[in-house]
Design an enzyme around this catalytic site. Structure first.
Site, short mmCIF file in Angstrom:
data_model
loop_
_atom_site.label_atom_id
_atom_site.label_comp_id
_atom_site.label_asym_id
_atom_site.label_seq_id
_atom_site.Cartn_x
_atom_site.Cartn_y
_atom_site.Cartn_z
N TYR A 41 43.49 44.06 33.91
CA TYR A 41 44.15 44.78 32.83
C TYR A 41 43.54 46.15 32.58
CZ TYR A 41 47.04 40.83 31.82
OH TYR A 41 47.97 39.83 31.92
N LYS A 93 38.96 31.60 40.29
CA LYS A 93 39.44 31.56 41.67
C LYS A 93 38.33 32.10 42.56
CE LYS A 93 42.83 31.01 44.71
NZ LYS A 93 43.53 29.73 44.99
N ASP A 108 50.87 30.96 28.50
CA ASP A 108 52.32 30.74 28.43
C ASP A 108 52.66 29.33 28.92
OD1 ASP A 108 52.54 33.46 27.66
OD2 ASP A 108 54.42 33.69 28.75
N ASP A 126 44.76 27.46 40.36
CA ASP A 126 46.00 26.84 40.83
C ASP A 126 45.99 25.33 40.57
OD1 ASP A 126 43.93 26.99 42.64
OD2 ASP A 126 45.17 27.30 44.41
N ASP A 174 46.45 34.92 30.59
CA ASP A 174 47.81 35.33 30.22
C ASP A 174 48.80 34.29 30.75
OD1 ASP A 174 50.00 36.78 29.43
OD2 ASP A 174 49.86 38.26 31.02
MG MG Z 1 51.55 37.03 28.05
#
Ligand code: MG
Ligand code: NAI
Length: 340
Positions: free
Chosen positions: A125, A177, A239, A211, A235
């Site tokens: 980000y 990861k 969700d 994963d 992020d």
């Molecule tokens: Mg989001």
């Protein structure tokens, strides 16, 4: 009566003003102590002040150290950088805390209770992104450089373990990861293993590769308690976790720094339903509940969560995203009646 607590209120874009109006009305009925300073940001900031992040808004948050924010639209691709990301940077809001609890029984998953803690300032980000021209194609190659720092990893992992201690939680799962991204993700895992030593016997640490974690969240979400992870993975997984408890309309988030905190819904400005009066205000209302906890008004937060539970389950009042027929204002009135 206790003194009013000054707080910045950002209605935001799309469904933002609709759900913010709802939340302000419910908080007033609850007797929440906030004295709102209303400020613009996002597209609304451009309309009001020619700037998606107006100086007056920054000054207000700097003064109050506390904000409730509606979603802000970020144009994809060209245009300006996400104001959400810029606000997190401006106030060094390093921890993004996203609790997900089942509030409506009978869905796909029962009794979910997971808190995802996402690093909020680093990773992919930081946007060191650019294109390389090949021949006559200026966008032939895209490059992105992420950043992870030991200080940033330590800060977020310590926050997660301290959060677990404060909230009586048993396990922190570090999601990474590191098998592929040996540097940018490996540093997070190594630092987490170090930090965990200080909490031995009090909070346990687990490790999951991102994963596999995504799959486990669907197969057996009950194994997770507190999850801590880097920005992009957080992020995506938050969700996904919102999906375990009825979707984005039910998922609140807190952006926490040393000097300021901004509370918001996990969802965005929902342009597809904006202006229709059908948006679910509960994610932002639950965020306001986290804000009450944050300022030490946990009893009010508890009353708020009880009213939400009664409205959803005893009264059966739900918005369309939850399979109901209620409008935003019908749900708001039902919540206010429960608080009366
Ligand atoms: Mg989001
Ligand atoms: P979104 O979260 O706005 O919408 C995704 C889907 O969920 C849509 O179908 C929408 O109608 C539904 N939805 C979202 N919130 C809802 C609610 N409260 N009640 C009922 N349904 C709801 O995600 P999308 O469409 O990808 O993004 C739209 C804009 O929001 C973009 O500009 C994006 O950058 C921005 N965004 C802003 C965020 C923030 O301010 N923190 C977070 C995420 C996205």
């Amino acid at each position: 009566m206790a003194a009013a607590i000054p707080a910045t209120l950002i209605p935001g874009d799309g469904i933002g003003p609709e759900i913010v109006d709802s939340v302000v009305a419910v908080l007033a009925a609850l007797g929440a102590p906030f004295a709102w300073d209303r400020q613009a940001a996002g597209m609304a900031g451009i309309a009001a002040a020619g700037d998606p992040m107006p100086q007056a808004t920054l000054d207000s948050i700097a003064a109050t150290g506390l904000a409730l924010k509606g979603p802000l639209t970020t144009p994809s691709g060209g245009g300006y950088r996400s104001v959400n990301v810029r606000l997190r940077e401006a106030f060094q809001l390093f921890a993004n805390v996203r609790p997900a609890q089942t509030l409506i029984p009978g869905g796909r998953f029962e009794q979910i209770d997971i808190v995802l803690i996402r690093e909020n300032l680093e990773g992919y980000y930081v946007a060191h992104e650019h294109f390389v021209q090949v021949g006559d194609d200026p966008h032939a190659v895209a490059l992105s450089q992420g950043v992870t720092t030991r200080v940033g990893c330590r800060r977020i992992v310590e926050y997660a373990f301290d959060y677990a201690l404060r909230h009586g939680r048993k396990t922190v799962t570090v999601v990474h990861k590191a098998n592929i991204l040996k540097a940018i993700s490996g540093l997070m895992l190594d630092t987490a293993r170090e930090v965990a030593q200080a909490y031995l016997g009090r909070v346990a640490m687990n490790e999951r590769i991102v994963d596999a974690c995504a799959m486990q969240l669907v197969l057996n979400p009950w194994q997770f308690d507190v999850i801590v992870t880097t920005n992009l993975f957080g992020d995506i997984l938050s969700d996904q976790i919102a999906g375990l408890v009825g979707g984005l309309g039910m998922a609140p988030g807190a952006n926490i720094g040393r000097d300021a905190a901004i509370f918001e819904a996990v969802h965005g400005s929902a342009p597809d339903i904006a202006g229709k009066g059908v948006a679910n205000p509960l994610a932002l209302l639950l965020a306001a509940g986290l804000m009450l906890d944050h300022v030490g008004r946990g009893a009010l937060a508890g009353r708020l969560r009880t009213a939400i539970d009664q409205t959803l389950n005893a009264d059966g009042i739900r918005t369309g995203d939850l399979g109901g027929k209620a409008t935003t204002s019908e749900l708001t009135q039902a919540l206010i009646a429960r608080l009366g």
